[in-house]
Design a protein around this motif. Structure first.
Motif, PDB file in Angstrom:
ATOM      1  N   ARG A 198     -40.836 -25.787-146.819  1.00 48.87           N
ATOM      2  CA  ARG A 198     -39.783 -26.452-148.385  1.00 48.87           C
ATOM      3  C   ARG A 198     -39.724 -25.915-149.441  1.00 48.87           C
ATOM      4  O   ARG A 198     -38.768 -25.422-150.588  1.00 48.87           O
ATOM      5  CB  ARG A 198     -39.401 -27.787-148.340  1.00 48.87           C
ATOM      6  N   TRP A 236     -40.928 -38.421-139.855  1.00 45.38           N
ATOM      7  CA  TRP A 236     -43.009 -38.640-140.277  1.00 45.38           C
ATOM      8  C   TRP A 236     -42.862 -40.317-139.899  1.00 45.38           C
ATOM      9  O   TRP A 236     -43.675 -40.583-139.124  1.00 45.38           O
ATOM     10  CB  TRP A 236     -43.441 -37.327-140.853  1.00 45.38           C
ATOM     11  N   LYS A 251     -34.735 -32.014-147.913  1.00 45.17           N
ATOM     12  CA  LYS A 251     -35.105 -31.586-146.640  1.00 45.17           C
ATOM     13  C   LYS A 251     -36.788 -32.016-146.461  1.00 45.17           C
ATOM     14  O   LYS A 251     -37.241 -33.023-145.489  1.00 45.17           O
ATOM     15  CB  LYS A 251     -34.652 -30.407-146.460  1.00 45.17           C
ATOM     16  N   PHE A 289     -47.079 -31.615-140.979  1.00 49.37           N
ATOM     17  CA  PHE A 289     -46.427 -31.734-141.696  1.00 49.37           C
ATOM     18  C   PHE A 289     -46.402 -31.211-143.234  1.00 49.37           C
ATOM     19  O   PHE A 289     -45.367 -30.290-143.875  1.00 49.37           O
ATOM     20  CB  PHE A 289     -46.457 -33.289-142.596  1.00 49.37           C
ATOM     21  N   ALA A 316     -44.744 -27.881-142.688  1.00 47.30           N
ATOM     22  CA  ALA A 316     -42.510 -28.289-142.735  1.00 47.30           C
ATOM     23  C   ALA A 316     -43.390 -28.461-144.529  1.00 47.30           C
ATOM     24  O   ALA A 316     -42.059 -27.831-144.669  1.00 47.30           O
ATOM     25  CB  ALA A 316     -42.560 -29.417-142.539  1.00 47.30           C
ATOM     26  N   GLY A 344     -33.491 -30.274-142.927  1.00 45.44           N
ATOM     27  CA  GLY A 344     -34.367 -31.373-143.103  1.00 45.44           C
ATOM     28  C   GLY A 344     -34.677 -32.446-141.563  1.00 45.44           C
ATOM     29  O   GLY A 344     -34.277 -32.511-140.680  1.00 45.44           O
ATOM     30  N   HIS A 396     -32.924 -33.406-138.289  1.00 47.59           N
ATOM     31  CA  HIS A 396     -34.086 -34.091-137.711  1.00 47.59           C
ATOM     32  C   HIS A 396     -33.882 -33.969-135.564  1.00 47.59           C
ATOM     33  O   HIS A 396     -33.542 -34.484-135.123  1.00 47.59           O
ATOM     34  CB  HIS A 396     -32.793 -35.365-137.289  1.00 47.59           C
ATOM     35  N   LEU A 433     -37.816 -32.457-139.970  1.00 45.76           N
ATOM     36  CA  LEU A 433     -38.092 -31.994-139.400  1.00 45.76           C
ATOM     37  C   LEU A 433     -39.451 -32.103-138.543  1.00 45.76           C
ATOM     38  O   LEU A 433     -40.557 -33.128-139.540  1.00 45.76           O
ATOM     39  CB  LEU A 433     -38.502 -30.333-139.510  1.00 45.76           C
ATOM     40  N   TYR A 434     -39.573 -32.555-137.486  1.00 50.51           N
ATOM     41  CA  TYR A 434     -40.680 -33.035-137.078  1.00 50.51           C
ATOM     42  C   TYR A 434     -41.257 -32.080-135.957  1.00 50.51           C
ATOM     43  O   TYR A 434     -41.546 -31.888-134.250  1.00 50.51           O
ATOM     44  CB  TYR A 434     -40.617 -34.422-136.201  1.00 50.51           C
ATOM     45  N   ASP A 458     -37.718 -34.930-143.868  1.00 45.50           N
ATOM     46  CA  ASP A 458     -39.478 -34.429-143.232  1.00 45.50           C
ATOM     47  C   ASP A 458     -39.996 -35.938-143.616  1.00 45.50           C
ATOM     48  O   ASP A 458     -40.061 -36.157-142.104  1.00 45.50           O
ATOM     49  CB  ASP A 458     -39.683 -33.522-143.695  1.00 45.50           C
TER      50      ASP A 458
END
Length: 194
Positions: A53, A23, A15, A46, A49, A92, A113, A94-95, A19
């Motif tokens: 994780r 990015w 994930k 980030f 994120a 996974g 996403h 993730l922004y 991520d």
């Protein structure tokens, strides 16, 4: 009859890789070590994120995993001003470009996403009512939006800024307003990435 095998759930590090590539795509930079170093040192979104994780990985540690996860969660909450429940399930890719004031309640499901902007709230409608939102893949939740209650957002859904979503939104549509309403003619083809 086909012999279907269940798909394996991605590991926290898979994930994190997703991520990182999200990015890289969003910033238009090559996914290399320089970008990774920049994101780890200079991008709070980030970093958040990464913390999510690491929390997912920490819970797998025997005996001390729960404590370690709670310490990582607390540090992320204090440093970013976001409250992301440890038991929220987040896919996974993730922004979060501006991770200030993001709240993701316990049990909330966030697909892969997904883009979340500042001041987004995903959670219960009222403290004493059960039910949390479930977001599909490739959703975009704009600044200040609230997605509340036992509702589902389909894949490729866009929620406008400051919208308050209290009902389901089908895949590929855009919702705006308070309470949110679906804009006519906004259905997108599911194969188009937003």
């Amino acid at each position: 009859m086909t012999d279907a095998t269940p798909t394996a759930r991605p590991s926290p590090f898979d994930k994190l890789r997703q991520d990182f590539h999200a990015w890289a795509k969003a910033t238009g930079r090559p996914a290399d070590f320089r970008l990774l170093l920049r994101l780890i040192l200079l991008e709070p979104g980030f970093q958040l994120a990464l913390s999510i994780r690491l929390q997912e990985a920490a819970i797998r540690v025997p005996l001390a995993g729960r404590l370690l996860r709670r310490l990582l969660w607390y540090g992320a909450t204090i440093s970013t001003g976001c409250h992301i429940a440890p038991d929220a399930r987040i896919g996974g890719g993730l922004y979060m470009p501006h991770p200030t004031g993001i709240v993701i309640g316990a049990g909330t499901v966030v697909g892969s996403h997904v883009t979340l902007f500042q001041q987004v709230t995903l959670g219960r409608r009222e403290p004493d009512r059960a039910g949390v939102p479930s977001l599909g893949d490739h959703c975009r939740i704009s600044a200040g939006a609230k997605v509340l209650g036992d509702i589902a957002l389909g894949d490729h859904v866009t929620v406008g800024a400051n919208a308050v979503v209290l009902g389901d939104i089908p895949a590929g549509h855009t919702a705006v307003g308070i309470p949110a309403r679906i804009l006519a003619g906004t259905a997108k083809r599911p194969d188009i990435d937003i």
